[in-house]
Write a protein that holds these residues in place. Structure first.
Motif, mmCIF file in Angstrom:
data_model
loop_
_atom_site.group_PDB
_atom_site.id
_atom_site.type_symbol
_atom_site.label_atom_id
_atom_site.label_comp_id
_atom_site.label_asym_id
_atom_site.label_seq_id
_atom_site.Cartn_x
_atom_site.Cartn_y
_atom_site.Cartn_z
ATOM 1 N N GLY A 72 62.392 1.507 16.283
ATOM 2 C CA GLY A 72 62.530 0.921 17.610
ATOM 3 C C GLY A 72 61.756 -0.357 17.805
ATOM 4 O O GLY A 72 61.953 -1.046 18.812
ATOM 5 N N LEU A 73 60.850 -0.711 16.862
ATOM 6 C CA LEU A 73 60.077 -1.946 16.978
ATOM 7 C C LEU A 73 60.596 -2.982 15.981
ATOM 8 O O LEU A 73 61.059 -2.646 14.893
ATOM 9 N N THR A 74 60.519 -4.241 16.360
ATOM 10 C CA THR A 74 60.901 -5.342 15.485
ATOM 11 C C THR A 74 59.824 -6.411 15.525
ATOM 12 O O THR A 74 59.108 -6.567 16.522
ATOM 13 N N LEU A 75 59.714 -7.154 14.427
ATOM 14 C CA LEU A 75 58.786 -8.286 14.353
ATOM 15 C C LEU A 75 59.600 -9.570 14.412
ATOM 16 O O LEU A 75 60.393 -9.864 13.509
ATOM 17 N N ALA A 76 59.432 -10.336 15.484
ATOM 18 C CA ALA A 76 60.142 -11.606 15.641
ATOM 19 C C ALA A 76 59.493 -12.668 14.758
ATOM 20 O O ALA A 76 58.314 -12.557 14.392
ATOM 21 N N PRO A 77 60.229 -13.739 14.398
ATOM 22 C CA PRO A 77 59.654 -14.798 13.569
ATOM 23 C C PRO A 77 58.410 -15.452 14.172
ATOM 24 O O PRO A 77 57.602 -16.034 13.438
ATOM 25 N N ASP A 78 58.235 -15.361 15.514
ATOM 26 C CA ASP A 78 57.056 -15.976 16.123
ATOM 27 C C ASP A 78 55.842 -15.047 16.114
ATOM 28 O O ASP A 78 54.798 -15.387 16.668
#
Length: 201
Positions: A72-78
């Protein structure tokens, strides 16, 4: 008289006035991931955390390079870690920051984050809807803590005052149509599976 002929010789050598090439610029400092450990989260509750880095040539681009994020969690490029956790447990992963240099530099660091199951569902104690006035708009919102979100609210016993309605978000509202006093029971139900939890007051 025979004069003496003197010939002056002028040197034709050239002097090099060009300066030596400047030394190459020093390489940028190494990329260092200097974020604090991510805080724990709770299943079905929104989560937000931002990774930081120093050195190198910003801006940085972030990625998970080993391990796995909580479901359910994602790491964005920022560098933003966000989402809604779907399962409890400890999760270990490595994040890598890549800078914007012509020859990109990178920095990595392992992290772990724990996602907890929510506390038992409990309607906040001491909630007593205030008195209303006949013919005057009325609104009161019940609240609860814990449980798997989202919660759903219903009236499970008794009768609401005429003119008022109770919505699934726990809001009692409307325009009372008659004076008087009523008693009723509200129940909050969470989204736990396979058996949702309930709490009534």
């Amino acid at each position: 008289l025979m004069g003496t002929l003197l010939l002056a010789s002028c040197g034709s050598g050239s002097s090099d006035s060009s300066s030596p090439p400047p030394p190459p610029p020093p390489p940028p400092p190494a990329v260092v991931v200097d974020a604090s450990p991510p805080p724990p989260g709770v299943v079905t509750n929104s989560y937000y955390f931002y990774f930081n880095a120093s050195g190198g040539s910003p801006p940085f681009t972030w990625a998970v390079t080993s391990g796995a994020l909580p479901g359910g969690l994602t790491l964005a490029p920022d560098g933003t870690l966000s989402g809604t956790p779907t399962a409890a447990g400890p999760f270990a992963f490595t994040v890598t920051a890549t800078d914007g240099a012509q020859t990109p530099g990178t920095g990595s660091q392992p992290f772990s984050v724990t996602i907890d199951a929510p506390a038992p569902l409990l309607i906040a104690p001491g909630q007593t809807p205030p008195a209303g006035v006949h013919g005057t708009l009325y609104s009161f919102a019940f609240s609860a803590a814990g449980g798997y979100l989202p919660l759903s609210w219903t009236v499970t016993a008794g009768t609401l005052p005429p003119g008022l309605m109770f919505t699934s978000d726990g809001t009692l509202s409307g325009t009372p149509m008659a004076p008087g006093s009523t008693q009723f029971t509200v129940t909050a139900t969470d989204s736990g599976a396979p058996t949702p939890a309930t709490n009534s007051v």
